[in-house]
Design a protein around this motif. Structure first.
Motif, PDB file in Angstrom:
ATOM      1  N   VAL A 109       0.893  -0.781  -0.449  1.00  0.00           N
ATOM      2  CA  VAL A 109       0.240  -0.264   0.363  1.00  0.00           C
ATOM      3  C   VAL A 109       1.058   1.439  -0.343  1.00  0.00           C
ATOM      4  O   VAL A 109       0.743   2.338  -0.225  1.00  0.00           O
ATOM      5  CB  VAL A 109      -0.403  -0.004   0.753  1.00  0.00           C
ATOM      6  N   SER A 110       1.730   1.299   1.256  1.00  0.00           N
ATOM      7  CA  SER A 110       2.626   2.437   1.073  1.00  0.00           C
ATOM      8  C   SER A 110       3.683   2.973  -0.874  1.00  0.00           C
ATOM      9  O   SER A 110       3.344   4.237  -0.668  1.00  0.00           O
ATOM     10  CB  SER A 110       3.412   3.002   2.525  1.00  0.00           C
ATOM     11  N   GLY A 111       3.849   1.908  -1.187  1.00  0.00           N
ATOM     12  CA  GLY A 111       4.886   1.577  -1.715  1.00  0.00           C
ATOM     13  C   GLY A 111       3.814   2.073  -3.368  1.00  0.00           C
ATOM     14  O   GLY A 111       4.782   2.922  -4.227  1.00  0.00           O
ATOM     15  N   TYR A 112       2.825   1.413  -3.685  1.00  0.00           N
ATOM     16  CA  TYR A 112       1.813   1.925  -4.579  1.00  0.00           C
ATOM     17  C   TYR A 112       1.460   3.965  -4.234  1.00  0.00           C
ATOM     18  O   TYR A 112       1.241   4.722  -5.207  1.00  0.00           O
ATOM     19  CB  TYR A 112       0.387   1.475  -4.638  1.00  0.00           C
ATOM     20  N   MET A 113       1.432   4.366  -2.772  1.00  0.00           N
ATOM     21  CA  MET A 113       1.282   5.614  -2.441  1.00  0.00           C
ATOM     22  C   MET A 113       2.431   6.322  -3.012  1.00  0.00           C
ATOM     23  O   MET A 113       2.185   7.586  -3.817  1.00  0.00           O
ATOM     24  CB  MET A 113       0.750   5.654  -1.530  1.00  0.00           C
ATOM     25  N   ALA A 114       3.717   5.985  -2.107  1.00  0.00           N
ATOM     26  CA  ALA A 114       4.499   6.671  -2.874  1.00  0.00           C
ATOM     27  C   ALA A 114       4.912   6.882  -4.486  1.00  0.00           C
ATOM     28  O   ALA A 114       5.189   7.619  -4.979  1.00  0.00           O
ATOM     29  CB  ALA A 114       5.256   5.788  -2.180  1.00  0.00           C
TER      30      ALA A 114
ATOM     31  N   ASN B 164       2.365   6.567  -7.079  1.00  0.00           N
ATOM     32  CA  ASN B 164       1.530   7.590  -7.488  1.00  0.00           C
ATOM     33  C   ASN B 164       2.204   8.384  -7.130  1.00  0.00           C
ATOM     34  O   ASN B 164       1.403   9.746  -8.177  1.00  0.00           O
ATOM     35  CB  ASN B 164       0.358   6.611  -6.997  1.00  0.00           C
ATOM     36  N   ALA B 165       1.820   9.262  -6.014  1.00  0.00           N
ATOM     37  CA  ALA B 165       2.605  10.265  -5.614  1.00  0.00           C
ATOM     38  C   ALA B 165       4.063  10.914  -6.793  1.00  0.00           C
ATOM     39  O   ALA B 165       3.845  12.018  -7.750  1.00  0.00           O
ATOM     40  CB  ALA B 165       3.047  10.271  -4.385  1.00  0.00           C
ATOM     41  N   MET B 166       4.741   9.941  -6.585  1.00  0.00           N
ATOM     42  CA  MET B 166       6.170  10.024  -7.957  1.00  0.00           C
ATOM     43  C   MET B 166       5.396  10.630  -9.151  1.00  0.00           C
ATOM     44  O   MET B 166       5.717  11.336  -9.701  1.00  0.00           O
ATOM     45  CB  MET B 166       7.161   9.212  -7.497  1.00  0.00           C
ATOM     46  N   THR B 167       4.665   9.145  -9.710  1.00  0.00           N
ATOM     47  CA  THR B 167       3.857   9.878 -11.320  1.00  0.00           C
ATOM     48  C   THR B 167       3.060  11.731 -11.488  1.00  0.00           C
ATOM     49  O   THR B 167       3.162  11.134 -12.206  1.00  0.00           O
ATOM     50  CB  THR B 167       3.630   8.792 -11.574  1.00  0.00           C
ATOM     51  N   SER B 168       2.280  11.224  -9.957  1.00  0.00           N
ATOM     52  CA  SER B 168       1.851  12.703 -10.257  1.00  0.00           C
ATOM     53  C   SER B 168       2.087  13.831 -10.121  1.00  0.00           C
ATOM     54  O   SER B 168       2.524  15.115 -10.699  1.00  0.00           O
ATOM     55  CB  SER B 168       0.566  12.636  -8.793  1.00  0.00           C
ATOM     56  N   ILE B 169       3.302  13.818  -9.120  1.00  0.00           N
ATOM     57  CA  ILE B 169       4.175  15.482  -8.912  1.00  0.00           C
ATOM     58  C   ILE B 169       5.147  15.086 -10.663  1.00  0.00           C
ATOM     59  O   ILE B 169       5.417  16.481 -11.481  1.00  0.00           O
ATOM     60  CB  ILE B 169       5.760  14.792  -8.421  1.00  0.00           C
ATOM     61  N   ILE B 170       5.423  13.663 -11.286  1.00  0.00           N
ATOM     62  CA  ILE B 170       6.324  14.027 -12.480  1.00  0.00           C
ATOM     63  C   ILE B 170       5.040  14.666 -13.294  1.00  0.00           C
ATOM     64  O   ILE B 170       5.328  15.534 -14.905  1.00  0.00           O
ATOM     65  CB  ILE B 170       6.861  12.463 -13.045  1.00  0.00           C
TER      66      ILE B 170
ATOM     67  N   VAL C 194       5.965   0.248 -11.420  1.00  0.00           N
ATOM     68  CA  VAL C 194       5.348   1.309 -10.139  1.00  0.00           C
ATOM     69  C   VAL C 194       4.626  -0.452  -9.644  1.00  0.00           C
ATOM     70  O   VAL C 194       4.399  -0.898  -8.856  1.00  0.00           O
ATOM     71  CB  VAL C 194       4.486   2.327  -9.764  1.00  0.00           C
ATOM     72  N   MET C 195       3.511  -0.544 -10.172  1.00  0.00           N
ATOM     73  CA  MET C 195       2.708  -1.427  -9.925  1.00  0.00           C
ATOM     74  C   MET C 195       3.266  -3.199  -9.666  1.00  0.00           C
ATOM     75  O   MET C 195       2.664  -3.254  -8.841  1.00  0.00           O
ATOM     76  CB  MET C 195       1.746  -2.085 -11.109  1.00  0.00           C
ATOM     77  N   SER C 196       4.248  -3.377 -10.788  1.00  0.00           N
ATOM     78  CA  SER C 196       4.875  -4.409 -10.533  1.00  0.00           C
ATOM     79  C   SER C 196       6.153  -5.218  -9.501  1.00  0.00           C
ATOM     80  O   SER C 196       5.407  -5.716  -9.002  1.00  0.00           O
ATOM     81  CB  SER C 196       6.051  -5.261 -11.782  1.00  0.00           C
ATOM     82  N   ARG C 197       6.751  -3.351  -8.706  1.00  0.00           N
ATOM     83  CA  ARG C 197       7.798  -3.582  -7.667  1.00  0.00           C
ATOM     84  C   ARG C 197       6.451  -3.630  -6.349  1.00  0.00           C
ATOM     85  O   ARG C 197       7.655  -3.743  -5.508  1.00  0.00           O
ATOM     86  CB  ARG C 197       8.484  -2.325  -8.300  1.00  0.00           C
TER      87      ARG C 197
END
Length: 190
Positions: free
Chosen positions: A25-30, A32-38, A114-117
């Protein structure tokens, strides 16, 4: 405290499952935050290059709305491209092209990575998690609930997947590791 009430092997198994679920969950959120910032940064730079007004505001809009799985890009892109077209036709076309190219890169390179990792869910499971989350959220709290349900669908789906996988595992690594730790503890006591 709750885990201390359980037998040692069961506590180890529950601790492992909760750790794996929270890591996903935290990996997904991090991620997702990274792709949103990009996405926000790319839109900001492209709007500045075309001298579109309100570049900062539109970039923040894109970064925030990009958090929404599947439909976030469309919700973010339509007003951004419309504002660019209102500024000038070349700016609108340029921002549209940049937006479409970035979305292809995000959807086919960044998000699968992101999803696979992090959550290790198939694209179909991701889609189902978002649709189910949005539907349940909409039934509970209307339009705002739909948005929240879509946002939390994938992390909740990931956590459920971890729990189901562990329940289905008859003789998993956790049980072996717990037994090994128990044996080591007995040897240390002797």
């Amino acid at each position: 405290g709750f885990l201390t009430l359980l037998p040692e092997h069961r506590a180890e198994r529950i601790a492992s499952v909760t750790h794996e679920a929270s890591t996903g969950v935290s990996g997904y959120m991090a991620g997702n935050a990274m792709t949103s910032i990009i996405a926000g940064l790319i839109v900001f730079v492209s709007l500045l290059l075309f001298h579109v007004p309100f570049a900062g505001l539109l970039a923040v809009w894109v970064a925030l709305v990009d958090f929404i799985p599947i439909v976030g890009a469309l919700l973010a892109g339509v007003p951004t491209v419309l504002v660019a077209f209102l500024h000038s036709t070349p700016a609108g076309i340029g921002v549209l092209v940049i937006f479409l190219v970035y979305q292809q890169v995000e959807n086919h390179v960044l998000n699968p990575l992101v999803m696979s990792r992090t959550v290790r869910m198939s694209p179909l499971a991701n889609l189902l998690a978002v649709v189910i989350g949005a539907t349940l959220g909409g039934r509970v709290a209307g339009a705002f609930g739909t948005l929240i349900g879509a946002l939390v669908g994938i992390p909740v789906g990931s956590a459920i997947q971890v729990v189901v996988r562990e329940v289905r595992r008859k003789d998993g690594r956790v049980a072996h590791r717990a037994a090994a730790l128990e044996a080591q503890a007995r040897v240390n006591r002797e």
